[in-house]
Each structure stands twice: as structure tokens, then as C-alpha cells.
Design an enzyme around this catalytic site. Structure first.
Site, mmCIF file in Angstrom:
data_model
loop_
_atom_site.group_PDB
_atom_site.id
_atom_site.type_symbol
_atom_site.label_atom_id
_atom_site.label_comp_id
_atom_site.label_asym_id
_atom_site.label_seq_id
_atom_site.Cartn_x
_atom_site.Cartn_y
_atom_site.Cartn_z
ATOM 1 N N ASN A 114 0.824 -1.220 0.000
ATOM 2 C CA ASN A 114 0.000 0.000 0.000
ATOM 3 C C ASN A 114 0.854 1.264 0.000
ATOM 4 O O ASN A 114 0.564 2.211 -0.741
ATOM 5 C CB ASN A 114 -0.938 0.010 1.212
ATOM 6 C CG ASN A 114 -1.890 -1.178 1.213
ATOM 7 O OD1 ASN A 114 -1.912 -1.951 0.256
ATOM 8 N ND2 ASN A 114 -2.658 -1.328 2.278
ATOM 9 N N THR A 159 -14.074 35.988 -34.360
ATOM 10 C CA THR A 159 -14.884 35.520 -33.231
ATOM 11 C C THR A 159 -15.997 34.722 -33.885
ATOM 12 O O THR A 159 -16.406 35.035 -35.019
ATOM 13 C CB THR A 159 -15.473 36.668 -32.384
ATOM 14 O OG1 THR A 159 -16.423 37.372 -33.179
ATOM 15 C CG2 THR A 159 -14.403 37.645 -31.904
ATOM 16 N N HIS A 160 -16.449 33.664 -33.220
ATOM 17 C CA HIS A 160 -17.432 32.753 -33.818
ATOM 18 C C HIS A 160 -16.950 32.227 -35.170
ATOM 19 O O HIS A 160 -17.755 31.952 -36.063
ATOM 20 C CB HIS A 160 -18.796 33.442 -33.999
ATOM 21 C CG HIS A 160 -19.281 34.140 -32.767
ATOM 22 N ND1 HIS A 160 -20.134 33.549 -31.849
ATOM 23 C CD2 HIS A 160 -18.998 35.372 -32.278
ATOM 24 C CE1 HIS A 160 -20.365 34.412 -30.868
ATOM 25 N NE2 HIS A 160 -19.685 35.513 -31.097
ATOM 26 N N SER A 281 -5.224 9.760 -49.348
ATOM 27 C CA SER A 281 -6.416 8.911 -49.273
ATOM 28 C C SER A 281 -6.141 7.633 -50.045
ATOM 29 O O SER A 281 -5.427 7.648 -51.040
ATOM 30 C CB SER A 281 -7.596 9.656 -49.895
ATOM 31 O OG SER A 281 -8.568 8.732 -50.356
ATOM 32 N N LYS A 287 -6.076 13.825 -52.481
ATOM 33 C CA LYS A 287 -6.260 14.241 -51.092
ATOM 34 C C LYS A 287 -4.958 14.459 -50.344
ATOM 35 O O LYS A 287 -3.982 13.733 -50.512
ATOM 36 C CB LYS A 287 -7.060 13.161 -50.352
ATOM 37 C CG LYS A 287 -8.508 13.154 -50.752
ATOM 38 C CD LYS A 287 -9.246 14.344 -50.194
ATOM 39 C CE LYS A 287 -10.205 13.897 -49.124
ATOM 40 N NZ LYS A 287 -10.681 15.018 -48.348
ATOM 41 N N GLU A 294 -6.038 16.199 -36.785
ATOM 42 C CA GLU A 294 -7.308 15.607 -36.339
ATOM 43 C C GLU A 294 -7.096 14.648 -35.179
ATOM 44 O O GLU A 294 -7.896 14.603 -34.230
ATOM 45 C CB GLU A 294 -7.987 14.889 -37.512
ATOM 46 C CG GLU A 294 -8.514 15.886 -38.538
ATOM 47 C CD GLU A 294 -8.963 15.226 -39.835
ATOM 48 O OE1 GLU A 294 -9.907 15.722 -40.444
ATOM 49 O OE2 GLU A 294 -8.359 14.214 -40.246
#
Ligand code: ARG
Length: 463
Positions: A114, A159-160, A281, A287, A294
Site C-alpha cells: 500500500n 470571433t465565432h 487517401s 487528397k 485531427e
């Protein structure tokens, strides 16, 4: 003396564990990673036993040598684990006893798994924390270097995720740098608290053997020994806090990754990932996918999960050791491993990212980016901000409705609006240069921020 096939507690028992109970209880496959710190902790404990005159110098030297040899065997993959070895602590003790016979059986006096497992995990996490610290520093340095290169590169600040006001790319990159600086601070503060040895606490109530926990802590290079033996074996704050710090850091990496994915989206085209940090890809030849970004974004989810797992494990658990606590290690290892995997990859992606400075500048042609500058020009002339906001909004509305552009307005129209040099304000370089205050997007501010972050990294290195 154990023969290696019966558990450490066999004396009181007549029946060995059922195979499925043994399978459930076994942690060797993951806690084998604690082997080297378990040897270190065990050697410190041997010295405590010697100080307490429970071992003589010859016995203590023999135990230390056997512990080191077992540690080497495990590290080199030569150690023969037995099916009955429940965890790394029992395996090492068994290995020492196989080498030394009765002397090995003296090793566990005054200690329990322990207090041992807590000390081991603290030592392991402290080392992981130092490695992660180094990797966060490397990413910070990459961000600082790229920010210095782009201290004057203008881009639309958002922003946003919509055009807001011009900023510099360096300013945006250093925003990530400051978040990482807080991670470094959190790691350092966590490591100070975590540097506590539990050895001497025993199973829950210390021992009668006259061991000196402070001396043991000092031998392990730890700042202090436990203050309360029940707390010593119960406390997993240091794991929970590590996971909180790791989850916050992983969150920061995910947000950086999200910016990389956004900037390299070909519909925006502000940057491209180096081929070494992109993937193709299997089907579509054209691609170039941002998998590195990601995955750096996605991995944050599992680190957050590690924190949640441990928190759920601990909440409501009475004090004292419970076998539930064996479940603390996998989330801890997973979080450390994940950060050690993600950090170098995202550092490479940042260091090799190719920015399209012209595309960023072209995006600054969006005239809405200068609306706030126009309103603030009115404010500097004494117009109350709400009115300035309304007047600027009305101007934008008119321009919009009449199919005009701000840059097409005449001097008279600007004068009528109240900002005679309005046309000159539609300029990203001028807009960021006018934001002279510290912490803003101007070139001087970016360079000063880079310097300040450098100083933080230097101070850290020297501490
Ligand atoms: N493998 C155990 C763990 O990781 C070690 C402690 C075992 N202690 C006990 N009382 N059974 O937590």
C-alpha cells in the site's frame, strides 16, 4: 519463504486463489512499468531497515545488489515472471527472494504494497511529468519561433469563426504559447505537491520498527515524507491532479490542432501542412488530409476520459487502501503516453507548417474587419460608443444595400460620416499597428510577448 507459486499472504490461507479471481486481481501486465521505480523505492527502504539496525551492512548490500539485478533483468526482458506473480511489487520481491533465500524474506519488513505502490506511482509520474514538460517546452519554442517569423503577418482575427478584426499571425500563435505556459506552471506546481514519499506508512498505521520516513524521502530525492499514514495510502490526489493537468494540456493541443485543420482547409487556404504531417487517401489521389491535426484533436477526448475514470473511481471511496485503487494506474499511464505521442507530432506539424501570407492578407480585404476601427475613430472624437456603433452599422448597411464598398466612398462621404481619413483606416497593417497596447496584435507586442515567453521557459530550465 514463498516458493513463487503461492501468494505473499499464503500463511493464513488453505486454498490458492481461483484462477478467475487471480486473473481479475493481476495487474502485472500494466504495472510492470513501475519496475525501475519499485527497485529505487525498495533500495531506499532497505537503507531504512539498515538504519533501524534490522539489517546489517552486508545484508543490506546483498539486498541492494539483488534488487538492482532483478531490475536489470526486468529491463532487459530476462526476468522470468511466474503466473503467480500478482503485480510488479510481488514479482520483484519474489525475484530477490529467489536469489537470496531467507535474506530476501526480510525485505518487506515495515512496509506494505500500500505504501510502496503509492510511492512508486509518484516517482513514475514525476518522471513522466518531466518528460512531458520537456515536450511542452519544445512545442512552445516552435510556436515562439513561428510567431517571431510572423510578427507582422496580418490575418483576419475571428470571433465565432467569422471575420472580426485584423490581427497578426504571430499574435494568434502566441495565444497558444501562453496556454502552454500555464500548463508548464501547473505541471511544476503539481510536481512539488507530488514529491511526497509514502514509505513508512505501511499498510495504514506505520510500523513498530523505528523506520525514518524523512530519510527515506530524502534518499528518493523527494521533497517530504507523508504527514499521516492513512492519508499516505489513501491519497490519489496526485494522480487525479496529474490527469486534470494532462486533460487541460490535451485540450490546449486539441484547440491548436483545430486551428491547424481550419487554416489548412483548402476553402480557406491560409496554410498547408508539410507532407510529412499529412496523409493521402486510399481512394482519392488528390487528397492531402490533416490526420495529424485531427488525431491531436481527437486524443484529447481520451485524456479527459482518463480524468473522469479516476475521479469516478475515487469519489465516495472510504479512506484506507482498497483494491479499487489498483485501477488508478491505467488512466495515468494512458494520459502520459497520449501526451508523449501527441506533443512531438503537433510540434513537427507547427514547425513545418507553410503559411500562405498572401492569402491571409487577401482575406483582410473584408471591409467588415475595419468597422470597429471606424467606430473607435468616432469615439476618439468624443462620440459616445453606442452612437458610434450605430452610425458605423448604418454606414455598413447603406453600403451593403447600395451595392457599394467602403473603399469606394468619397472624401466628402467620409467627412460626413465623421472620420475624414476613413479610407486610410481600411488597412490591416495600420489596424494592427494602431493597437499598441501590450498584449495586443501589433508587431512590437508580438515580439515582446515572444521575449516574455522565452524568459518563462528559461527561468523554468534554470529552476
Ligand atoms: N497491485 C496493487 C495496486 O496496484 C498493489 C497494492 C496491493 N495491496 C493490497 N493490499 N492488496 O494497488
Amino acid at each position: 519463504m514463498t516458493d513463487g507459486s503461492s501468494p505473499l499472504w499464503a500463511g493464513r490461507f488453505s486454498t490458492p486463489p481461483a484462477p478467475e479471481a487471480h486473473a481479475l486481481g493481476r495487474s502485472l501486465h500494466f504495472d510492470v512499468r513501475l519496475a525501475s521505480v519499485d527497485v529505487d523505492a525498495s533500495i531506499a527502504h532497505v537503507r531504512a531497515l539498515q538504519d533501524a539496525s534490522l539489517l546489517d551492512a552486508t545484508e543490506s548490500a546483498a539486498l541492494e545488489e539483488a534488487l538492482a539485478a532483478v531490475g536489470d533483468d526486468i529491463a532487459e526482458g530476462r526476468f522470468a515472471f511466474h503466473d503467480a506473480d500478482e503485480d510488479i511489487h510481488s514479482a520483484i520481491e519474489r525475484g530477490v527472494t529467489d536469489r537470496l533465500g531467507d535474506l530476501g524474506a526480510k525485505l518487506h519488513a515495515g512496509r506494505s504494497r500500500n505504501d510502496l505502490v503509492v510511492t512508486d506511482l509518484r516517482l513514475w509520474l514525476l518522471a513522466a511529468g518531466r518528460r512531458i514538460d520537456g515536450l511542452v517546452v519544445a512545442l512552445s519554442e516552435a510556436l515562439i519561433a513561428r510567431a517571431r517569423e510572423h510578427a507582422s503577418t496580418v490575418m483576419p482575427g475571428t470571433t465565432h469563426a467569422r471575420a472580426a478584426q485584423p490581427v497578426t499571425l504571430g499574435h494568434h500563435l502566441l495565444a497558444h504559447g501562453w496556454a502552454l505556459a500555464r500548463d508548464l506552471e501547473r505541471l511544476r506546481e503539481w510536481s512539488v505537491r507530488t514529491s511526497t514519499s509514502a514509505l513508512g506508512a505501511g499498510a495504514t498505521a506505520t510500523s513498530t520498527l523505528g523506520l525514518d520516513p524523512d530519510m527515506t524521502a530524502a534518499r528518493l530525492g523527494m521533497h517530504r515524507a507523508f504527514a499521516n499514514s492513512i492519508d499516505a495510502v489513501s491519497d490519489r490526489d496526485f494522480v487525479q491532479e496529474f490527469l486534470a493537468v494532462a486533460a487541460i494540456c490535451a485540450t490546449h493541443l486539441s484547440r491548436l490542432a483545430a486551428d491547424l485543420a481550419r487554416w489548412t482547409d483548402e476553402s480557406l487556404g491560409w496554410a498547408s501542412l508539410d507532407e510529412a504531417y499529412s496523409t493521402g487517401s486510399s481512394m482519392m489521389p488528390q487528397k492531402r488530409n490533416p490526420d495529424t491535426a485531427e488525431l491531436a484533436r481527437g486524443k484529447a477526448a481520451r485524456v479527459a476520459g482518463d480524468f473522469v475514470s479516476l475521479t469516478a473511481l475515487l469519489q465516495g471511496l472510504p479512506l484506507g487502501y482498497h483494491r479499487d485503487l489498483q485501477e488508478d494506474k491505467e488512466p495515468a499511464f494512458d494520459a502520459a503516453d497520449t501526451l508523449e505521442l501527441v506533443l512531438p507530432a503537433i510540434t513537427g506539424a507547427v514547425a513545418t507548417l507553410r503559411f500562405d501570407v498572401e492569402a491571409m492578407r487577401a482575406a483582410c480585404a473584408n471591409e467588415g474587419l475595419y468597422a470597429t476601427d471606424l467606430a473607435e475613430a468616432l469615439v476618439r472624437d468624443g462620440v459616445p460608443f453606442r452612437e458610434a456603433h450605430r452610425r458605423t452599422g448604418e454606414l455598413l448597411k447603406r453600403v451593403d444595400e447600395e451595392g457599394l464598398s467602403l473603399s469606394g466612398l468619397t472624401d466628402e462621404e467620409w467627412t460626413a460620416f465623421g472620420v475624414p481619413d476613413g479610407a486610410a483606416l481600411l488597412d490591416p497593417d495600420r489596424s494592427v499597428a494602431a493597437r499598441t497596447m501590450p498584449g495586443g496584435p501589433s508587431t512590437e507586442s508580438v515580439l515582446a510577448q515572444a521575449e516574455a515567453l522565452d524568459a518563462i521557459l528559461q527561468a523554468r530550465a534554470g529552476s
